[in-house]
Design a protein around this motif. Sequence first.
Motif, PDB file in Angstrom:
ATOM      1  N   GLU A 247      59.186 -12.742 -39.737  1.00 22.22           N
ATOM      2  CA  GLU A 247      59.998 -12.165 -40.290  1.00 22.22           C
ATOM      3  C   GLU A 247      60.052 -10.615 -39.907  1.00 22.22           C
ATOM      4  OE1 GLU A 247      62.945 -12.889 -41.413  1.00 22.22           O
ATOM      5  OE2 GLU A 247      62.687 -14.892 -42.164  1.00 22.22           O
ATOM      6  N   CYS A 248      59.022 -10.119 -39.777  1.00 22.49           N
ATOM      7  CA  CYS A 248      58.576  -8.832 -39.208  1.00 22.49           C
ATOM      8  C   CYS A 248      59.156  -8.741 -37.716  1.00 22.49           C
ATOM      9  CB  CYS A 248      57.166  -8.330 -39.284  1.00 22.49           C
ATOM     10  SG  CYS A 248      56.766  -7.994 -41.163  1.00 22.49           S
ATOM     11  N   MET A 249      58.486  -9.427 -36.971  1.00 23.51           N
ATOM     12  CA  MET A 249      58.943  -9.514 -35.530  1.00 23.51           C
ATOM     13  C   MET A 249      60.425  -9.683 -35.428  1.00 23.51           C
ATOM     14  SD  MET A 249      56.270  -8.955 -34.020  1.00 23.51           S
ATOM     15  CE  MET A 249      55.804  -8.242 -35.559  1.00 23.51           C
ATOM     16  N   ARG A 250      61.196 -10.664 -36.158  1.00 22.97           N
ATOM     17  CA  ARG A 250      62.747 -10.594 -36.119  1.00 22.97           C
ATOM     18  C   ARG A 250      63.360  -9.308 -36.246  1.00 22.97           C
ATOM     19  NH1 ARG A 250      66.288 -15.535 -38.374  1.00 22.97           N
ATOM     20  NH2 ARG A 250      65.596 -14.598 -40.254  1.00 22.97           N
ATOM     21  N   GLU A 251      62.805  -8.689 -37.379  1.00 22.35           N
ATOM     22  CA  GLU A 251      63.636  -7.402 -37.884  1.00 22.35           C
ATOM     23  C   GLU A 251      63.021  -6.420 -36.828  1.00 22.35           C
ATOM     24  OE1 GLU A 251      62.449  -4.513 -41.583  1.00 22.35           O
ATOM     25  OE2 GLU A 251      62.909  -6.629 -42.092  1.00 22.35           O
ATOM     26  N   LEU A 252      62.034  -6.360 -36.119  1.00 24.97           N
ATOM     27  CA  LEU A 252      61.722  -5.445 -35.196  1.00 24.97           C
ATOM     28  C   LEU A 252      62.676  -5.422 -34.002  1.00 24.97           C
ATOM     29  CD1 LEU A 252      59.464  -3.057 -34.397  1.00 24.97           C
ATOM     30  CD2 LEU A 252      58.190  -4.904 -33.111  1.00 24.97           C
ATOM     31  N   VAL A 253      62.817  -6.724 -33.398  1.00 20.15           N
ATOM     32  CA  VAL A 253      63.700  -6.696 -32.283  1.00 20.15           C
ATOM     33  C   VAL A 253      65.166  -6.621 -32.365  1.00 20.15           C
ATOM     34  CG1 VAL A 253      62.092  -7.819 -31.002  1.00 20.15           C
ATOM     35  CG2 VAL A 253      63.809  -9.236 -32.055  1.00 20.15           C
ATOM     36  N   ASP A 254      65.751  -7.217 -33.636  1.00 24.97           N
ATOM     37  CA  ASP A 254      67.039  -7.160 -34.155  1.00 24.97           C
ATOM     38  C   ASP A 254      67.564  -5.998 -34.784  1.00 24.97           C
ATOM     39  OD1 ASP A 254      67.149  -9.636 -32.931  1.00 24.97           O
ATOM     40  OD2 ASP A 254      67.221 -10.929 -34.881  1.00 24.97           O
ATOM     41  N   HIS A 255      66.777  -5.181 -35.536  1.00 22.67           N
ATOM     42  CA  HIS A 255      67.095  -4.159 -36.530  1.00 22.67           C
ATOM     43  C   HIS A 255      66.639  -2.685 -35.981  1.00 22.67           C
ATOM     44  CE1 HIS A 255      69.416  -6.602 -39.304  1.00 22.67           C
ATOM     45  NE2 HIS A 255      68.134  -7.777 -39.052  1.00 22.67           N
ATOM     46  N   ASP A 256      65.251  -2.954 -35.557  1.00 26.29           N
ATOM     47  CA  ASP A 256      64.661  -1.419 -35.295  1.00 26.29           C
ATOM     48  C   ASP A 256      64.751  -1.122 -33.841  1.00 26.29           C
ATOM     49  OD1 ASP A 256      63.614  -1.411 -37.983  1.00 26.29           O
ATOM     50  OD2 ASP A 256      61.907  -2.686 -37.376  1.00 26.29           O
ATOM     51  N   TYR A 257      64.886  -2.186 -33.082  1.00 26.91           N
ATOM     52  CA  TYR A 257      64.949  -1.807 -31.519  1.00 26.91           C
ATOM     53  C   TYR A 257      65.960  -2.964 -30.831  1.00 26.91           C
ATOM     54  CZ  TYR A 257      60.990   1.366 -31.825  1.00 26.91           C
ATOM     55  OH  TYR A 257      60.193   2.047 -32.702  1.00 26.91           O
ATOM     56  N   PRO A 258      67.408  -2.804 -31.027  1.00 23.39           N
ATOM     57  CA  PRO A 258      68.149  -3.765 -30.808  1.00 23.39           C
ATOM     58  C   PRO A 258      68.583  -3.649 -29.395  1.00 23.39           C
ATOM     59  CG  PRO A 258      69.187  -2.140 -32.010  1.00 23.39           C
ATOM     60  CD  PRO A 258      67.763  -1.942 -32.392  1.00 23.39           C
ATOM     61  N   GLU A 259      68.377  -2.417 -28.973  1.00 21.23           N
ATOM     62  CA  GLU A 259      68.906  -1.857 -27.572  1.00 21.23           C
ATOM     63  C   GLU A 259      67.730  -2.132 -26.437  1.00 21.23           C
ATOM     64  OE1 GLU A 259      72.082  -1.365 -26.966  1.00 21.23           O
ATOM     65  OE2 GLU A 259      72.302  -1.340 -28.908  1.00 21.23           O
ATOM     66  N   ALA A 260      66.451  -2.293 -26.897  1.00 16.39           N
ATOM     67  CA  ALA A 260      65.409  -2.423 -26.107  1.00 16.39           C
ATOM     68  C   ALA A 260      65.196  -3.745 -25.356  1.00 16.39           C
ATOM     69  CB  ALA A 260      64.063  -2.074 -26.811  1.00 16.39           C
ATOM     70  N   GLU A 261      65.028  -3.821 -24.008  1.00 13.39           N
ATOM     71  CA  GLU A 261      64.775  -5.000 -23.392  1.00 13.39           C
ATOM     72  C   GLU A 261      63.598  -5.746 -23.844  1.00 13.39           C
ATOM     73  OE1 GLU A 261      64.355  -3.888 -19.166  1.00 13.39           O
ATOM     74  OE2 GLU A 261      66.210  -3.062 -18.878  1.00 13.39           O
ATOM     75  N   VAL A 262      62.536  -5.065 -23.912  1.00 15.73           N
ATOM     76  CA  VAL A 262      61.280  -5.789 -24.540  1.00 15.73           C
ATOM     77  C   VAL A 262      60.428  -4.884 -25.242  1.00 15.73           C
ATOM     78  CG1 VAL A 262      58.987  -6.559 -23.696  1.00 15.73           C
ATOM     79  CG2 VAL A 262      61.131  -7.203 -22.244  1.00 15.73           C
ATOM     80  N   VAL A 263      60.043  -5.259 -26.546  1.00 18.13           N
ATOM     81  CA  VAL A 263      59.082  -4.628 -27.381  1.00 18.13           C
ATOM     82  C   VAL A 263      57.774  -5.135 -27.307  1.00 18.13           C
ATOM     83  CG1 VAL A 263      58.958  -4.025 -29.802  1.00 18.13           C
ATOM     84  CG2 VAL A 263      61.069  -4.476 -28.980  1.00 18.13           C
ATOM     85  N   ARG A 264      57.051  -3.921 -26.766  1.00 21.94           N
ATOM     86  CA  ARG A 264      55.529  -4.433 -26.683  1.00 21.94           C
ATOM     87  C   ARG A 264      54.623  -3.913 -27.975  1.00 21.94           C
ATOM     88  NH1 ARG A 264      54.808  -1.094 -21.024  1.00 21.94           N
ATOM     89  NH2 ARG A 264      56.018   0.287 -22.142  1.00 21.94           N
ATOM     90  N   VAL A 265      54.080  -5.037 -28.494  1.00 14.27           N
ATOM     91  CA  VAL A 265      53.376  -5.003 -29.865  1.00 14.27           C
ATOM     92  C   VAL A 265      51.907  -5.099 -29.567  1.00 14.27           C
ATOM     93  CG1 VAL A 265      53.252  -5.930 -31.940  1.00 14.27           C
ATOM     94  CG2 VAL A 265      55.522  -6.128 -30.920  1.00 14.27           C
ATOM     95  N   VAL A 266      51.375  -3.961 -30.028  1.00 18.00           N
ATOM     96  CA  VAL A 266      49.716  -3.970 -29.986  1.00 18.00           C
ATOM     97  C   VAL A 266      49.209  -4.362 -31.399  1.00 18.00           C
ATOM     98  CG1 VAL A 266      47.668  -2.431 -30.032  1.00 18.00           C
ATOM     99  CG2 VAL A 266      49.804  -1.956 -28.376  1.00 18.00           C
TER     100      VAL A 266
END
Length: 343
Positions: A247-266
């Motif tokens: 759920e955190c990963m879905r929230e990260l790409v859909d709500h926090d960074y919806p315009e980003a092509e790729v979110v790189r997670v460390v």
Amino acid sequence: MIKYKVVLNADEQSELEQITSQGKHSARKIKRAQILLMSHAQIYTDDAIAELLLISQSTIHRTRRYFVEYGLSDAIHDDPRSGQPRKLDANQEALLIAITCSEPPKGRCRWTLSMLGDQLISLTELETISPETIRQRLKDNDLKPWQKKMWCIGKLDAAYIARMEHVLDLYAEPADPQRPVINFDEAGKQLVDHVNEPIPMKPGKVAKDDYEYQRAGMANIFMFFDRHRGWRKAKVTDRKTAVDFAECMRELVDHDYPEAEVVRVVLDNLCTHHEASLYKAFPPAEARRILRRLEFHYTPKHASWLNMAEIEIGNMNQQCLDRRIANKALLIDELAHWEKKRN
């Protein structure tokens, strides 16, 4: 009749006036300088000096005598003092250090001062030794048997170095809004309520919390931290399962960074921090959609210092959570205010 007369030349008088006016010297030295200045040319009587400086006449007499017989320097400076002789010789002190660094007796988790003293007496010809002597010797040798630090030692093999350099290279890249670098980690928080109302602080009195408290459950906090923007988010959940991670990963790409092509997670190597967690939480098509916009970059094992989210968790604990928080709703509210200020 005064036996030792004090007559100061101009240089001596100037030096003593400088000592008494600057306040950078010991109280004893300043007091002796005042005695000599007041004794100069018999300006004050002994009784007057003793009353004004709150000292005995024997101190006045001794200071004058040292000035007349040995000069100004000896009159105002102390001779080196030998002090009390050491209770332990070199061999006994070395034995004490060895005992302190050894395992404590069975049934005890650590050495105490009295235990160290008893053990030292049993192994030497000493008849008695005070805990204060033991404490001083431990202090001189920077030994603290009551302290223990916990840490994880990473194995610096090829895999460790490869992952470390990969993460450092990732941090060194310039900011790219289309490919943000997000540090991710989690931390637990014990919810604790007061049994008795705390007493607030008042002038001259510190705030007081009753030792008694009531456990109110556990909460988990997921921390997100943007390497380049300095943005952070603290998400409170009941648990940290694979579903919660997904759920955190879905929230990260859909709500926090919806315009980003790729979110790189460390992130670290926790068993839920993998692609499979998304397939456990969502249908395959949804899991695949989210993963197409994610890249996972893992820190080496036992190398949490490489994850910047760890630093932000430390800030959160110190600035916001270092107190009793009774329930999840209050925790969420407090973290929201902290997060807003930090961002």
